[in-house]
Design a protein around this motif. Structure first.
Motif, PDB file in Angstrom:
ATOM      1  N   THR A  35       0.828  -1.206   0.000  1.00 57.64           N
ATOM      2  CA  THR A  35       0.000   0.000   0.000  1.00 57.64           C
ATOM      3  C   THR A  35       0.859   1.251   0.000  1.00 57.64           C
ATOM      4  OG1 THR A  35      -1.747  -1.157   1.199  1.00 57.64           O
ATOM      5  CG2 THR A  35      -1.809   1.238   1.230  1.00 57.64           C
ATOM      6  N   GLY A  36       1.908   1.275   0.834  1.00 61.46           N
ATOM      7  CA  GLY A  36       2.810   2.428   0.869  1.00 61.46           C
ATOM      8  C   GLY A  36       3.520   2.648  -0.454  1.00 61.46           C
ATOM      9  N   VAL A  37       3.965   1.560  -1.085  1.00 61.77           N
ATOM     10  CA  VAL A  37       4.629   1.678  -2.387  1.00 61.77           C
ATOM     11  C   VAL A  37       3.670   2.212  -3.439  1.00 61.77           C
ATOM     12  CG1 VAL A  37       5.709   0.366  -4.256  1.00 61.77           C
ATOM     13  CG2 VAL A  37       6.342  -0.105  -1.887  1.00 61.77           C
ATOM     14  N   THR A  38       2.441   1.710  -3.436  1.00 64.29           N
ATOM     15  CA  THR A  38       1.448   2.163  -4.412  1.00 64.29           C
ATOM     16  C   THR A  38       1.128   3.641  -4.232  1.00 64.29           C
ATOM     17  OG1 THR A  38       0.482  -0.055  -4.347  1.00 64.29           O
ATOM     18  CG2 THR A  38      -0.809   1.675  -5.382  1.00 64.29           C
ATOM     19  N   LEU A  39       0.996   4.084  -2.997  1.00 63.55           N
ATOM     20  CA  LEU A  39       0.734   5.498  -2.738  1.00 63.55           C
ATOM     21  C   LEU A  39       1.946   6.354  -3.107  1.00 63.55           C
ATOM     22  CD1 LEU A  39      -1.188   5.280   0.651  1.00 63.55           C
ATOM     23  CD2 LEU A  39      -2.111   5.530  -1.648  1.00 63.55           C
ATOM     24  N   ALA A  40       3.157   5.815  -2.948  1.00 66.55           N
ATOM     25  CA  ALA A  40       4.343   6.552  -3.373  1.00 66.55           C
ATOM     26  C   ALA A  40       4.360   6.739  -4.888  1.00 66.55           C
ATOM     27  CB  ALA A  40       5.603   5.816  -2.911  1.00 66.55           C
ATOM     28  N   ILE A  41       3.948   5.697  -5.619  1.00 69.97           N
ATOM     29  CA  ILE A  41       3.858   5.821  -7.080  1.00 69.97           C
ATOM     30  C   ILE A  41       2.823   6.871  -7.459  1.00 69.97           C
ATOM     31  CG2 ILE A  41       3.279   4.584  -9.199  1.00 69.97           C
ATOM     32  CD1 ILE A  41       4.275   2.027  -7.855  1.00 69.97           C
ATOM     33  N   ALA A  42       1.673   6.829  -6.800  1.00 70.98           N
ATOM     34  CA  ALA A  42       0.627   7.811  -7.085  1.00 70.98           C
ATOM     35  C   ALA A  42       1.088   9.224  -6.760  1.00 70.98           C
ATOM     36  CB  ALA A  42      -0.629   7.473  -6.290  1.00 70.98           C
ATOM     37  N   ARG A  43       1.993   9.363  -5.790  1.00 69.48           N
ATOM     38  CA  ARG A  43       2.472  10.688  -5.408  1.00 69.48           C
ATOM     39  C   ARG A  43       3.386  11.298  -6.466  1.00 69.48           C
ATOM     40  NH1 ARG A  43       5.741  14.322  -4.977  1.00 69.48           N
ATOM     41  NH2 ARG A  43       6.662  15.277  -3.137  1.00 69.48           N
ATOM     42  N   VAL A  44       4.178  10.475  -7.187  1.00 69.95           N
ATOM     43  CA  VAL A  44       5.162  11.028  -8.122  1.00 69.95           C
ATOM     44  C   VAL A  44       4.727  10.951  -9.572  1.00 69.95           C
ATOM     45  CG1 VAL A  44       7.028  10.412  -6.548  1.00 69.95           C
ATOM     46  CG2 VAL A  44       6.426   8.845  -8.397  1.00 69.95           C
TER      47      VAL A  44
END
Length: 355
Positions: A264-273
């Motif tokens: 979940t954290g990795v996916t949200l990091a992708i969505a952030r950049v």
């Protein structure tokens, strides 16, 4: 013999609880305010912000009415309820406005041709975002491949191996600093790094991946660290008691337990950049052609394409501006899809008791 409890008469309830407003009084006041605000906005042509202020002012009539009927204590409770609800609506208004604007303007150009054609040799009407979509997926995918191993191993070291030493404190400090770095600084860092090897004027897709990875790494480190801290120490101790070495405990016990939160954290990091424009504009550049090679030449991306289409629309400008809104809508759909994937992963991979 059984006795049936009957509610006290209305007069007794009134004496116990005091005078009260009608049950539907809050709904009536809010609906009245919305009707007046809509009439002012649609009928009288009043500014939307002024109409919203009128609705808020009418909502304040509820605590004033309550003070006259129910007393000061209940009126204070209703006033706080109005303020909290108004704050929530105010916070949601920009998001709702963005969604309505992007969907209404971007959905007009969506179609098969829009996703399967590039802008090569296209002037005016026609063309699509195929080249930018490919570039966004390749650049973001490479940034993920760079960021996830670094962020994951850094978080494992901080939680499992550092034991609060000086190096771990410095790493946490640098991660906190990197979290607040402006995106354009990451782009300048990637450009300066690649200039050392390829000279001035270098433009590469992999450079954009490096810039995005600088923004992703601190998010991955922080989210993974927090997820690893939530793993009970009893699981580690049980593994050690069976003679399992530490590295195997981390790989077979700790990481699978925290997998849902990490993904979940990795996916949200992708969505952030994925929507960053400044670093890609500096190092990846822009092009109208499809480029599948991250290490050769300029590579388009959806944020840069939307910016360039809006910045230099050409003649006539309406077709280019419509394509910019379409690219923004596509980017919004990708981010929403990533958030949905994160929710699903968190649900299906979390322990059954936490679902």
């Amino acid at each position: 013999m059984t006795t049936t409890l009957t509610p006290p008469p209305v007069d007794v309830q009134k004496e116990l609880h005091g005078a009260q407003l009608p049950a539907r009084a809050p709904l009536g006041v809010v609906c009245g305010g919305l009707v007046v605000g809509a009439a002012l906005y649609l009928g009288a042509g009043v500014n939307l912000m002024l109409a919203a202020l009128v609705v808020f002012a009418i909502s304040l009539l509820l605590p004033a009415w309550s003070a006259a009927v129910e007393g000061r204590r209940k009126a204070t409770d209703r006033l706080v309820t109005v303020l909290v609800t108004s704050s929530f609506v105010l916070a949601m208004f920009p998001l709702f406005s963005i969604l309505v604007t992007v969907i209404s303007k971007g959905s007009k150009v969506l179609g098969v041709d829009f996703f399967t054609f590039s802008m090569r040799n296209v002037v005016g009407e026609g063309g699509g975002i195929y080249h930018a979509l490919v570039g966004t997926l390749l650049i973001t995918g490479a940034a993920t491949l760079i960021s996830v191993p670094i962020g994951l191993f850094a978080a494992i070291y901080l939680v499992e191996y550092s034991e609060g030493n000086r190096l771990s404190r410095w790493i946490r400090f640098l991660v906190d600093v990197m979290t607040g770095i402006p995106s354009i600084v990451a782009g300048l860092f990637a450009y300066a790094l690649f200039v050392l090897f390829f000279g001035e004027g270098v433009r590469m897709g992999i450079g954009g991946s490096v810039a995005l990875s600088v923004l992703m790494i601190p998010v991955v480190v922080r989210s993974t660290e927090e997820m690893l801290k939530l793993v009970p120490n009893e699981l580690r101790e049980a593994s050690y008691a069976l003679g399992v070495p530490k590295w195997r405990t981390v790989a077979k016990v700790v990481l699978p337990t925290a997998l849902a939160g990490i993904v979940t954290g990795v996916t949200l990091a992708i969505a952030r950049v994925i929507g960053e424009t400044a670093p890609l504009l500096i190092i990846a550049g822009a092009t109208d052609s499809v480029n599948f090679n991250l290490f050769d030449g300029r590579m388009a991306s959806l944020p840069v394409f939307a910016y360039a289409s809006q910045r230099n629309p050409g003649i006539p400008p309406e077709f280019s501006i419509d394509r910019a809104w379409g690219a923004a809508f596509t980017l919004l759909l990708i981010v929403m899809l990533l958030n949905l994937i994160a929710r699903l992963v968190s649900y299906f991979f979390s322990p059954k008791g936490e679902r």
